[in-house]
Design an enzyme around this catalytic site. Structure first.
Site, PDB file in Angstrom:
ATOM      1  N   SER A 128     -63.069 -48.473 -31.928  1.00  0.00           N
ATOM      2  CA  SER A 128     -64.434 -48.140 -31.537  1.00  0.00           C
ATOM      3  C   SER A 128     -64.874 -49.104 -30.448  1.00  0.00           C
ATOM      4  O   SER A 128     -64.413 -50.254 -30.403  1.00  0.00           O
ATOM      5  CB  SER A 128     -65.376 -48.251 -32.744  1.00  0.00           C
ATOM      6  OG  SER A 128     -66.736 -48.214 -32.339  1.00  0.00           O
ATOM      7  N   TYR A 142     -68.773 -53.091 -39.529  1.00  0.00           N
ATOM      8  CA  TYR A 142     -68.030 -52.039 -38.836  1.00  0.00           C
ATOM      9  C   TYR A 142     -67.348 -52.593 -37.585  1.00  0.00           C
ATOM     10  O   TYR A 142     -66.183 -52.288 -37.307  1.00  0.00           O
ATOM     11  CB  TYR A 142     -68.991 -50.908 -38.478  1.00  0.00           C
ATOM     12  CG  TYR A 142     -68.355 -49.754 -37.752  1.00  0.00           C
ATOM     13  CD1 TYR A 142     -67.555 -48.839 -38.422  1.00  0.00           C
ATOM     14  CD2 TYR A 142     -68.571 -49.563 -36.383  1.00  0.00           C
ATOM     15  CE1 TYR A 142     -66.988 -47.754 -37.754  1.00  0.00           C
ATOM     16  CE2 TYR A 142     -68.007 -48.496 -35.704  1.00  0.00           C
ATOM     17  CZ  TYR A 142     -67.213 -47.590 -36.395  1.00  0.00           C
ATOM     18  OH  TYR A 142     -66.652 -46.530 -35.736  1.00  0.00           O
TER      19      TYR A 142
END
Length: 441
Positions: free
Chosen positions: A344, A357
């Site tokens: 990501s 995350y």
């Protein structure tokens, strides 16, 4: 490949497949009428016999549809079976008419039911299911009805009408069966001639290769789009997810190719090994691993994040990629191959409120680089993609104004994954590729 757009130049091929469905349906209609005429002519208890024969035909047709739905990437076997079945029925019907003893013998009547009713219904069912899968694959996986099924329905009606009203009073049933066999053989040869490819392009990027794709638990998620793209390029798949729905999705995807679904907790090494073992047992090889499984579940400052939430975020994103890669590497080393992880932009540049995350995806980036260096001597390439905000229904529900978000589509992501898995990307390893779509700034 975007679902519903189809393979380049595939429209004409798809209509040829639809024509095949119509001819197969017509052959079935002719065959059942001819077979019924042979078996029931002047027979006792004709209504009861009709009911039994129809039931047998429907059961055989259903079994054929089920078998043909898992047909792999070619319909040649189904065409050959149909031609042989109708030719055998034609030969036996000649004996049936010429030698009354065959009709009178219990064995002859049983063989007549098998050859005149059950076998044609089964082989045509298998052929129709395989043709339907071919048609859907040529349409890029679109679920826009079944033109093959509709053509088969009209063909069966036309064949039954022609056989009942026109052909049987003037031709022997043997000629109907043999004529159907010839027509099926001609169409089979036409469909398979050079320049008319079958289910997939013969030069598909994944032709003959086997891939394991994780995170295929929902039809609307990126894992499903990746699986469709690989199927459209000729791959055979093992798809895995924690959700039991993955097995039903595998059967759905398998209508256009060969797919195995595995329900597994991929944070556990034994479950990951079981997933890879499914590829070895079913296909005997593994060429690509795509670690899609993961996602965002903790949105809060790090100071408010509990150890359990931290561990959960790392497990679902980094641990799954690590455990699956370790399970797949022994099989990948046999031939070389590729691993594609899902990172990501947050893993490359951490964001406030997404600390857990960001850390998990940063782990994926580091894992990708380290694995690429370690597995280079074995011919295994390891890369990652870092997609922007993916345009899924679930993601759209999480934002107040979806029109304000610069989305990246699932199909755009799937195409990049497919490229990294293909031989075209043979010089790329250890990289994390941004896939931002409209979100590029």
């Amino acid at each position: 490949m975007a679902a519903g757009k189809g393979l380049p130049g595939s429209r004409g091929r798809r209509w040829l497949v639809v024509l095949g469905g119509g001819v197969a349906g017509a052959a079935l209609g002719v065959g059942l009428v001819a077979g019924g005429a042979l078996l029931l002519y002047e027979g006792p208890r004709i209504l009861a016999a009709v009911g039994v024969l129809l039931a047998l035909a429907l059961v055989a047709l259903g079994a054929g549809l089920w078998a043909g739905g898992s047909a792999g990437e070619s319909t040649r076997a189904q065409w050959v079976s149909a031609v042989v079945s109708f030719a055998a029925a034609g030969g036996f019907s000649h004996l049936w008419m010429e030698r009354p003893g065959v009709q009178e013998a219990a064995f002859g009547r049983a063989l007549g039911v098998l050859l005149f009713v059950v076998a044609p219904a089964y082989v045509v069912g298998a052929l129709l299911a395989a043709l339907d899968g071919r048609s859907r694959a040529l349409a890029g996986g679109a679920r826009d009805g079944s033109p093959v099924g509709l053509a088969a329905l009209w063909g069966a009606a036309a064949g039954a009408l022609a056989a009942g009203v026109v052909l049987i009073p003037h031709l022997e049933p043997a000629r109907l069966f043999l004529g159907s066999a010839v027509l099926l053989a001609v169409l089979s040869a036409w469909e398979g001639r050079p320049g008319v490819p079958g289910l997939r392009r013969q030069d598909g990027a994944m032709q003959g290769k086997v891939a394991v794709i994780t995170g295929v638990g929902s039809r609307g998620q990126v894992g499903y789009a990746v699986a469709e793209a690989f199927l459209a390029e000729g791959a055979r798949l093992v798809v895995a997810d924690l959700s039991p729905e993955v097995e039903a999705l595998a059967r759905e995807l398998g209508r256009g190719g060969e797919v195995v679904g595995v329900t597994a907790d991929l944070t556990r090494p034994e479950e990951a090994e079981r997933t890879v073992a499914a590829a070895r047992e079913r296909f005997g090889r593994l060429d690509v691993l795509v670690n899609v499984a993961g996602g965002l579940s903790v949105v809060k400052p790090l100071a408010e994040t509990t150890p359990e939430e931290w561990s959960r975020e790392l497990d679902r994103n980094a641990t799954t990629a690590f455990v699956m890669s370790c399970a797949a590497i022994p099989l990948l080393r046999e031939r070389g191959g590729a691993i594609i992880n899902f990172a990501s932009p947050a893993g490359l540049r951490a964001r406030a409120g997404l600390g857990a995350y960001s850390a998990a995806k940063a782990s994926v980036v580091a894992l990708t680089r380290a694995l690429a260096l370690e597995e280079r001597p074995y011919g295994i390439r390891v890369n990652a993609i870092a997609p922007g905000m993916i345009d899924t229904e679930q993601n759209r529900q999480t934002v107040e104004d979806p029109t304000s978000v610069k989305w990246v589509t699932r199909e755009e992501i799937a195409r990049v994954v497919l490229f990294l898995a293909s031989d075209t990307a043979s010089g790329i390893s250890g990289e994390t590729i941004h896939v931002l779509g409209e979100g590029l700034e």
